[in-house]
Design a protein around this motif. Structure first.
Motif, PDB file in Angstrom:
ATOM      1  N   LYS A 210      12.989  34.145  55.175  1.00 21.61           N
ATOM      2  CA  LYS A 210      12.799  33.186  53.932  1.00 21.61           C
ATOM      3  C   LYS A 210      14.400  33.511  52.854  1.00 21.61           C
ATOM      4  CE  LYS A 210      10.790  34.722  50.012  1.00 21.61           C
ATOM      5  NZ  LYS A 210      10.096  35.160  49.337  1.00 21.61           N
ATOM      6  N   THR A 211      14.812  32.671  52.358  1.00 22.28           N
ATOM      7  CA  THR A 211      16.329  33.414  51.810  1.00 22.28           C
ATOM      8  C   THR A 211      16.147  34.685  50.564  1.00 22.28           C
ATOM      9  OG1 THR A 211      17.005  30.810  51.300  1.00 22.28           O
ATOM     10  CG2 THR A 211      17.949  32.214  50.268  1.00 22.28           C
ATOM     11  N   ASN A 212      17.164  35.226  51.079  1.00 21.03           N
ATOM     12  CA  ASN A 212      16.467  37.222  50.178  1.00 21.03           C
ATOM     13  C   ASN A 212      17.965  36.399  49.526  1.00 21.03           C
ATOM     14  OD1 ASN A 212      14.563  39.011  51.376  1.00 21.03           O
ATOM     15  ND2 ASN A 212      14.970  37.499  53.405  1.00 21.03           N
ATOM     16  N   VAL A 213      17.903  36.985  47.982  1.00 20.67           N
ATOM     17  CA  VAL A 213      19.004  36.770  47.230  1.00 20.67           C
ATOM     18  C   VAL A 213      18.868  38.687  46.934  1.00 20.67           C
ATOM     19  CG1 VAL A 213      19.750  35.896  45.176  1.00 20.67           C
ATOM     20  CG2 VAL A 213      18.125  34.867  46.091  1.00 20.67           C
ATOM     21  N   ILE A 214      20.575  38.481  46.809  1.00 20.86           N
ATOM     22  CA  ILE A 214      21.308  39.964  46.312  1.00 20.86           C
ATOM     23  C   ILE A 214      21.886  39.513  45.074  1.00 20.86           C
ATOM     24  CG2 ILE A 214      22.701  41.558  46.940  1.00 20.86           C
ATOM     25  CD1 ILE A 214      21.977  41.803  49.758  1.00 20.86           C
ATOM     26  N   LEU A 215      21.501  40.097  43.805  1.00 24.05           N
ATOM     27  CA  LEU A 215      22.009  40.145  42.868  1.00 24.05           C
ATOM     28  C   LEU A 215      23.345  41.277  42.642  1.00 24.05           C
ATOM     29  CD1 LEU A 215      22.614  38.037  40.394  1.00 24.05           C
ATOM     30  CD2 LEU A 215      21.030  39.336  39.835  1.00 24.05           C
ATOM     31  N   VAL A 216      24.330  41.169  42.609  1.00 23.19           N
ATOM     32  CA  VAL A 216      26.042  41.827  42.526  1.00 23.19           C
ATOM     33  C   VAL A 216      26.505  41.864  41.153  1.00 23.19           C
ATOM     34  CG1 VAL A 216      27.863  43.110  43.565  1.00 23.19           C
ATOM     35  CG2 VAL A 216      26.895  41.932  44.560  1.00 23.19           C
ATOM     36  N   THR A 217      25.650  43.243  40.367  1.00 27.02           N
ATOM     37  CA  THR A 217      26.394  43.196  38.725  1.00 27.02           C
ATOM     38  C   THR A 217      27.873  44.323  38.888  1.00 27.02           C
ATOM     39  OG1 THR A 217      24.816  44.791  37.915  1.00 27.02           O
ATOM     40  CG2 THR A 217      24.892  42.043  37.709  1.00 27.02           C
ATOM     41  N   GLY A 218      28.593  44.796  37.834  1.00 25.87           N
ATOM     42  CA  GLY A 218      29.181  45.091  37.395  1.00 25.87           C
ATOM     43  C   GLY A 218      30.763  45.568  37.019  1.00 25.87           C
ATOM     44  N   VAL A 219      31.072  46.562  36.142  1.00 28.71           N
ATOM     45  CA  VAL A 219      31.958  46.013  35.519  1.00 28.71           C
ATOM     46  C   VAL A 219      33.497  45.430  35.877  1.00 28.71           C
ATOM     47  CG1 VAL A 219      31.686  47.769  33.903  1.00 28.71           C
ATOM     48  CG2 VAL A 219      33.360  47.717  35.290  1.00 28.71           C
TER      49      VAL A 219
ATOM     50  N   LEU B 156      21.669  35.220  50.421  1.00 27.06           N
ATOM     51  CA  LEU B 156      22.900  34.442  49.160  1.00 27.06           C
ATOM     52  C   LEU B 156      22.735  35.651  48.941  1.00 27.06           C
ATOM     53  CD1 LEU B 156      23.048  31.877  48.558  1.00 27.06           C
ATOM     54  CD2 LEU B 156      21.271  32.134  46.802  1.00 27.06           C
ATOM     55  N   ILE B 157      24.107  35.939  48.332  1.00 26.59           N
ATOM     56  CA  ILE B 157      24.607  36.601  47.664  1.00 26.59           C
ATOM     57  C   ILE B 157      25.005  36.609  46.148  1.00 26.59           C
ATOM     58  CG2 ILE B 157      26.108  39.566  47.981  1.00 26.59           C
ATOM     59  CD1 ILE B 157      26.060  39.191  51.148  1.00 26.59           C
ATOM     60  N   CYS B 158      24.931  36.936  45.251  1.00 29.28           N
ATOM     61  CA  CYS B 158      25.703  35.927  44.171  1.00 29.28           C
ATOM     62  C   CYS B 158      26.548  37.202  43.037  1.00 29.28           C
ATOM     63  CB  CYS B 158      24.357  36.229  42.871  1.00 29.28           C
ATOM     64  SG  CYS B 158      22.776  34.788  43.993  1.00 29.28           S
ATOM     65  N   ASP B 159      27.939  36.847  42.884  1.00 26.77           N
ATOM     66  CA  ASP B 159      28.456  37.421  41.588  1.00 26.77           C
ATOM     67  C   ASP B 159      27.992  37.263  40.840  1.00 26.77           C
ATOM     68  OD1 ASP B 159      30.097  38.946  41.383  1.00 26.77           O
ATOM     69  OD2 ASP B 159      32.412  37.314  41.907  1.00 26.77           O
ATOM     70  N   THR B 160      28.486  38.362  39.525  1.00 26.09           N
ATOM     71  CA  THR B 160      28.093  37.765  38.804  1.00 26.09           C
ATOM     72  C   THR B 160      29.901  38.047  37.822  1.00 26.09           C
ATOM     73  OG1 THR B 160      26.842  39.889  37.897  1.00 26.09           O
ATOM     74  CG2 THR B 160      25.923  38.588  38.556  1.00 26.09           C
ATOM     75  N   SER B 161      29.284  37.873  36.132  1.00 23.48           N
ATOM     76  CA  SER B 161      30.686  38.659  35.412  1.00 23.48           C
ATOM     77  C   SER B 161      30.496  39.863  35.102  1.00 23.48           C
ATOM     78  CB  SER B 161      30.266  37.481  34.261  1.00 23.48           C
ATOM     79  OG  SER B 161      31.910  38.014  33.227  1.00 23.48           O
ATOM     80  N   GLY B 162      31.838  40.338  35.126  1.00 22.95           N
ATOM     81  CA  GLY B 162      31.494  41.940  34.934  1.00 22.95           C
ATOM     82  C   GLY B 162      32.303  42.052  33.244  1.00 22.95           C
ATOM     83  N   ARG B 163      32.097  41.461  32.495  1.00 21.71           N
ATOM     84  CA  ARG B 163      32.830  41.705  31.269  1.00 21.71           C
ATOM     85  C   ARG B 163      31.416  42.741  29.443  1.00 21.71           C
ATOM     86  NH1 ARG B 163      30.789  36.674  30.779  1.00 21.71           N
ATOM     87  NH2 ARG B 163      29.579  35.833  29.003  1.00 21.71           N
ATOM     88  N   LEU B 164      32.308  43.678  29.327  1.00 22.43           N
ATOM     89  CA  LEU B 164      31.171  44.309  28.424  1.00 22.43           C
ATOM     90  C   LEU B 164      31.712  44.571  27.296  1.00 22.43           C
ATOM     91  CD1 LEU B 164      30.972  47.707  30.306  1.00 22.43           C
ATOM     92  CD2 LEU B 164      29.014  45.981  29.735  1.00 22.43           C
ATOM     93  N   GLN B 165      32.773  43.075  27.112  1.00 22.74           N
ATOM     94  CA  GLN B 165      33.297  42.922  25.146  1.00 22.74           C
ATOM     95  C   GLN B 165      32.091  42.793  24.309  1.00 22.74           C
ATOM     96  OE1 GLN B 165      34.762  41.917  27.977  1.00 22.74           O
ATOM     97  NE2 GLN B 165      36.774  41.867  27.877  1.00 22.74           N
ATOM     98  N   ASN B 166      31.002  41.854  24.944  1.00 21.11           N
ATOM     99  CA  ASN B 166      30.073  41.978  24.340  1.00 21.11           C
ATOM    100  C   ASN B 166      28.480  41.578  25.265  1.00 21.11           C
ATOM    101  OD1 ASN B 166      28.489  39.819  22.964  1.00 21.11           O
ATOM    102  ND2 ASN B 166      29.493  38.945  22.320  1.00 21.11           N
ATOM    103  N   LYS B 167      28.235  42.549  24.986  1.00 18.87           N
ATOM    104  CA  LYS B 167      26.971  42.997  25.885  1.00 18.87           C
ATOM    105  C   LYS B 167      25.987  41.541  26.064  1.00 18.87           C
ATOM    106  CE  LYS B 167      25.081  47.070  25.061  1.00 18.87           C
ATOM    107  NZ  LYS B 167      25.216  48.382  25.476  1.00 18.87           N
TER     108      LYS B 167
END
Length: 343
Positions: free
Chosen positions: A133-142, A221-232
């Motif tokens: 099956k498709t395994n999803v990795i969500l990657v987060t960070g500033v 499936l490796i997903c990039d995400t936004s790293g902004r913290l200005q508006n939590k």
């Protein structure tokens, strides 16, 4: 050839193959250990220098020795909370053993450092995957912690292991993030799903990536995400939408959610990551740039801050320098200078 001769020949060949496999595995372990030793060289040297200084100058437990040990722990970037707990354990042990031997002073300090990491902690750095099956990795960070590079290194690792990999460029906020990830995808030779238009909602980009993965039998499936913290609040809403989209695709997803922390930023980086961790459920840590810091104690600060396992460590700049965290190799790398130079 008789039946017994055939059996003997077969067993002999199996034994030979088993020996060859063992040799290959041993060579692989030695290569990985060298990476840890080299990547942690700065931290190991500083730890060696500091503990040798303590062991040379002090022979009895007094306020001066206790203050010096505490200073060493803090300078090694262990953090105030962790340092206090480790210091108490060291002092208690030194009192109990009435230690005056420099060798034993060094041994007690090192032992308590790593006992602290092991106790009450899930040190399993393994990644969870479900076959077929498709395994999803969500990657987060500033921003600025090496998130995009870490994604590229993960993609390289899993491609080398024979998996079919796809990247999702869902950081639609930072200028150049999509183009940067596209360059990495082309260099590695993996698929990438990008926004169809400027300013596209990140959750819809992830949805498109999931649809592409399903149609093309993608393993990871490796997903990039936004790293902004200005508006939590905005970040929280964005990640919640992404999480909901993934769960609608498959109730068990994302199978892994990794938070990237830059080891060179020390306590400042951990404070930023704490804020980020408040808005998303994290399963593990990627600790980048460990080869560039002399303060390897940050891993103990992470234990206190997140109570999450470090799953990967960045030990160099090449695509193959993201190593799965291994506690024994980490301890060996961090104490290597002590083993070589310590008396």
């Amino acid at each position: 050839m008789g039946i017994f001769s055939k059996l003997k020949d077969l067993l002999s060949r199996k034994k030979k193959v088993s020996t060859q496999i063992a040799q290959v595995n041993q060579e692989k372990i030695e290569i990985e250990q060298k990476k840890f030793d080299q990547g942690l060289k700065k931290s190991s040297s500083i730890l060696n220098q500091s503990i040798n200084e303590i062991a040379t100058k002090y022979r009895r437990l007094d306020d001066e020795l206790i203050e010096k040990i505490e200073e060493t722990l803090l300078l090694f970037d262990i953090g105030t909370s962790s340092s206090k707990k480790i210091l108490d354990a060291i002092v208690e042990e030194l009192k109990y053993q009435n230690v005056t031997d420099p060798k034993l002073i060094k041994q007690v300090i090192v032992d308590k450092l790593f006992i602290y990491y092991i106790q009450d902690t899930d040190v399993d750095s393994g990644m969870k995957f479900i076959p077929n099956k498709t395994n999803v990795i969500l990657v987060t960070g500033v921003n600025g912690v090496g998130k995009t590079t870490s994604i590229a290194k993960l993609a390289q690792k899993y491609k080398n292991e024979g998996h079919k990999v796809c990247l999702v460029a869902a950081d639609t906020f930072r200028a150049g993030a999509i183009a940067q990830l596209d360059v990495w995808a082309k260099r590695i030779g993996v698929d990438i799903h990008k926004p169809q238009k400027d300013g596209q909602d990140p959750a819809s980009v992830v949805f498109g990536g999931l649809d592409f993965a399903k149609k093309n039998n993608i393993d990871i499936l490796i997903c990039d995400t936004s790293g902004r913290l200005q508006n939590k609040i905005n970040l929280m809403n964005e990640l919640k939408k992404i999480d909901n989209v993934i769960k609608r695709f498959d109730g068990e997803q994302p199978i892994e959610s990794l938070l990237v922390i830059d080891a060179t930023t020390g306590q400042s980086g951990i404070n930023q990551a704490k804020a980020f961790n408040e808005v998303t459920k994290v399963t593990g840590i990627i600790l980048t740039k460990m080869d560039s810091t002399s303060k390897g104690g940050i891993i103990l600060s992470i234990k206190d801050a997140f109570n999450l396992p470090v799953k990967f460590m960045g030990l160099g700049e090449s695509l193959n320098d993201l190593e799965p965290f291994d506690l024994e190799m980490f301890i060996h790398g961090l104490t290597k200078e002590l083993e070589i130079n310590g008396e």
